[in-house]
Design a protein around this motif. Structure first.
Motif, short mmCIF file in Angstrom:
data_model
loop_
_atom_site.label_atom_id
_atom_site.label_comp_id
_atom_site.label_asym_id
_atom_site.label_seq_id
_atom_site.Cartn_x
_atom_site.Cartn_y
_atom_site.Cartn_z
N SER A 1 -7.10 -5.82 8.56
CA SER A 1 -7.27 -4.36 8.11
C SER A 1 -8.42 -3.68 9.01
O SER A 1 -9.15 -4.27 9.69
N ASP B 1 -5.78 1.58 1.31
CA ASP B 1 -4.34 1.23 1.89
C ASP B 1 -3.47 0.44 0.88
O ASP B 1 -4.44 -0.54 0.55
N THR B 2 -2.47 0.21 0.64
CA THR B 2 -1.87 -0.78 -0.11
C THR B 2 -0.57 -1.21 0.53
O THR B 2 0.09 -0.53 0.80
N LEU C 1 -3.53 4.15 -8.83
CA LEU C 1 -4.84 4.24 -8.30
C LEU C 1 -5.14 5.55 -8.54
O LEU C 1 -6.50 6.21 -8.63
N SER D 1 -10.22 1.14 -1.09
CA SER D 1 -9.78 -0.38 -1.31
C SER D 1 -8.40 -0.88 -0.27
O SER D 1 -7.71 0.21 0.43
N GLY D 2 -8.32 -1.99 -0.05
CA GLY D 2 -7.37 -2.67 0.79
C GLY D 2 -6.38 -3.82 -0.15
O GLY D 2 -7.13 -4.53 -0.29
N ILE D 3 -5.68 -3.39 -0.64
CA ILE D 3 -4.56 -4.13 -1.62
C ILE D 3 -3.38 -4.66 -1.05
O ILE D 3 -2.47 -4.18 -0.52
N SER E 1 -9.68 -6.17 0.19
CA SER E 1 -10.67 -5.89 0.78
C SER E 1 -11.05 -4.65 0.31
O SER E 1 -10.42 -3.95 -0.41
N LEU E 2 -12.50 -4.24 0.71
CA LEU E 2 -12.85 -3.18 -0.21
C LEU E 2 -14.13 -2.58 1.13
O LEU E 2 -14.87 -3.41 1.69
N LEU F 1 2.05 1.39 -7.59
CA LEU F 1 0.20 1.23 -7.55
C LEU F 1 -0.38 2.56 -7.00
O LEU F 1 -1.60 2.79 -7.68
N LYS G 1 -8.52 3.89 6.27
CA LYS G 1 -8.61 2.65 6.44
C LYS G 1 -7.08 2.17 6.09
O LYS G 1 -6.19 2.44 5.00
N ASP G 2 -6.59 1.45 6.99
CA ASP G 2 -5.15 1.11 7.21
C ASP G 2 -4.79 -0.28 7.54
O ASP G 2 -5.63 -1.01 8.44
N MET G 3 -4.12 -1.01 6.90
CA MET G 3 -4.03 -2.53 7.04
C MET G 3 -2.61 -2.77 7.90
O MET G 3 -1.48 -1.86 7.58
N GLU H 1 4.39 -0.15 -3.45
CA GLU H 1 3.35 0.69 -3.02
C GLU H 1 3.14 2.14 -3.88
O GLU H 1 2.13 2.55 -4.40
#
Lengths: 293, 293
Positions: free
Chosen positions: B123, A110-111, B10, A78-80, A123-124, B6, B36-38, B3
């Protein structure tokens, strides 16, 4: 810049062969299927949609891309972007409910903090495995065009919500909590020459298969399956239903009969899309579905 | 919501075993490594950072997570919110340059419209393969603590940019265009008992290995490697360098000698982090690094 022109630029970057020219629902690496879809507040969902429904939709639209490849889900990342705490909490609870219901675990993600009062960007990334992942380019003249699921329910639900944000019922539920057809996708992948999930509208998505496969597709609108509630909503406007989008039904082509799907048309040599209604040709509507950007 | 809170929510969702309790840089499924990094404008990069540098950083921070697992990159999926066309174009050009330079192809992704004048949310999902992906929890009393790369360059570059947005030079380059240590990660993964990339600051990341492994870590600040330019910037303030973050060096623990890395400390039974400087104990600084939320 529009999505279409950015996509054209991305296609000129170094692409993995499994990217399928960025023309498919998902990337395929061996038996691995990977997809990534985003939802933006105010663009892909209504700001007043319940956060649990937004979480559900985020999981469902990504799993639907896996379903179109016949994949068994492995997990999601997940991307939150963070915001209002009550919304965040309800979103994560909804995410948990969706993952449990759709039987797919969280792998990571990532959050991130985001500026205040900014539209959320969610995003997912979904990962699955499929022994045979059909693309959009395999339709052959002589194939039938088949649909698994129904068309127009979610589009009807969206229109009902636009008129009355408090609307409820099966059509609103189809819009807010679509069900990805995982088992159907896994079953159909082996026989499909081409398959995709109907996310932007049946007609535009059928045209995409025709274009990617270098064939023409005829669709008999009288055969397009609508639910009883959808049928009551759309009445005679089957074109409205077939261009509404958000269906997450599976559209496929196959040489023989397909169990658990309805035959809605044929593939023939040529190009483009041709419609019939009540046994007579029908001109294409100006808008075939949801066009990004 | 922060974060941290949250993430705590999660962790209570259905997790894949390869999620490693959401306590690692990446998820591991067999020989597959996924991360996955934003990056959010104004949060993870400066709004006036050149778009090509932002694209570079987006690729680099994700590949660095793969490096920490010893993974060979397979491909990436991008998630892009659209905005100003010139920025978009420069970003995609920079993305192409970064993918070419780091030798990793695009697998797919999603591109979405976003409300005008909204901070961008970018992302990336990176996928790699690793025969042996160390986690953070394997450090054993008696191991040495080793560092591959240098510490403090990017932090120095950021401070220089905060004073003068037109600043240039190797420290600014280290901040804007970090180099993930792919080959080093692949080489070190087999011998490391624990490994991670230093993204939030050497001290906080060392404390994370100690906590995950249930051990204590001693770090000799005199041994922490700084580049000549970094050394000139930080002078006597090694603690500043060791808490600055954005280094993307590799921090690992291992029982024997580690070629191509510098020994900066030891693992012993106990808990927590202990520092020495000029041969004498040094109290921990109040802030060990970048704490999210």
């Amino acid at each position: 810049m529009t999505e279409t022109s950015l996509l054209a630029m991305l296609r000129r970057l170094p692409l993995h062969p499994g990217a399928r020219g960025l023309a498919d629902d998902a990337a395929v690496i061996g038996d691995l299927v990977v997809t990534k879809d985003m939802l933006v507040e105010g663009v892909h969902y209504r700001a007043d949609d319940p956060p649990g429904d937004v979480a559900w939709k985020l999981v469902a639209v990504n799993l639907s891309d896996l379903a179109a490849k016949g994949a068994v889900p492995v997990g999601v990342l997940s991307g939150i972007t963070l915001g209002d705490a009550a919304w965040d909490r309800a979103f994560v609870e909804g995410l948990g409910a969706a993952l449990t219901r759709m039987d797919v675990p969280l792998l990571g993600g990532d959050t991130v903090a985001a500026p205040a009062r900014q539209a959320r960007v969610l995003s997912l990334t979904a990962i699955g495995r499929s022994a045979h992942a059909p693309d959009r380019a395999g339709a052959v003249a002589g194939d039938g065009v088949w649909l698994c699921g129904t068309i127009g329910d979610a589009g009807a639900g969206l229109r009902m919500l636009e008129r009355d944000p408090a609307a409820t019922g099966p059509l609103v539920a189809a819009y807010r909590r679509p069900t990805p057809l995982m088992a159907d996708g896994q079953r159909l992948a082996a026989t499909a020459t081409a398959m995709m999930d109907v996310s932007d509208g049946l007609l535009i998505d059928a045209a995409r298969i025709a274009e990617a496969s270098g064939v023409a597709i005829d669709i008999d609108l009288d055969m397009v399956p609508l639910s009883p509630a959808g049928s009551a909503f759309w009445g005679d406007d089957v074109v409205g239903a077939a261009t509404a989008g958000d269906d997450y039904a599976l559209l496929l082509t196959a040489p023989g009969a397909v169990a658990g799907a309805v035959r809605i048309g044929s593939v023939r040599a040529g190009t483009g899309l041709r419609l019939t209604r009540h046994g007579a040709p029908l001109a294409l509507p100006q808008r075939l579905g949801w066009l990004h950007g």
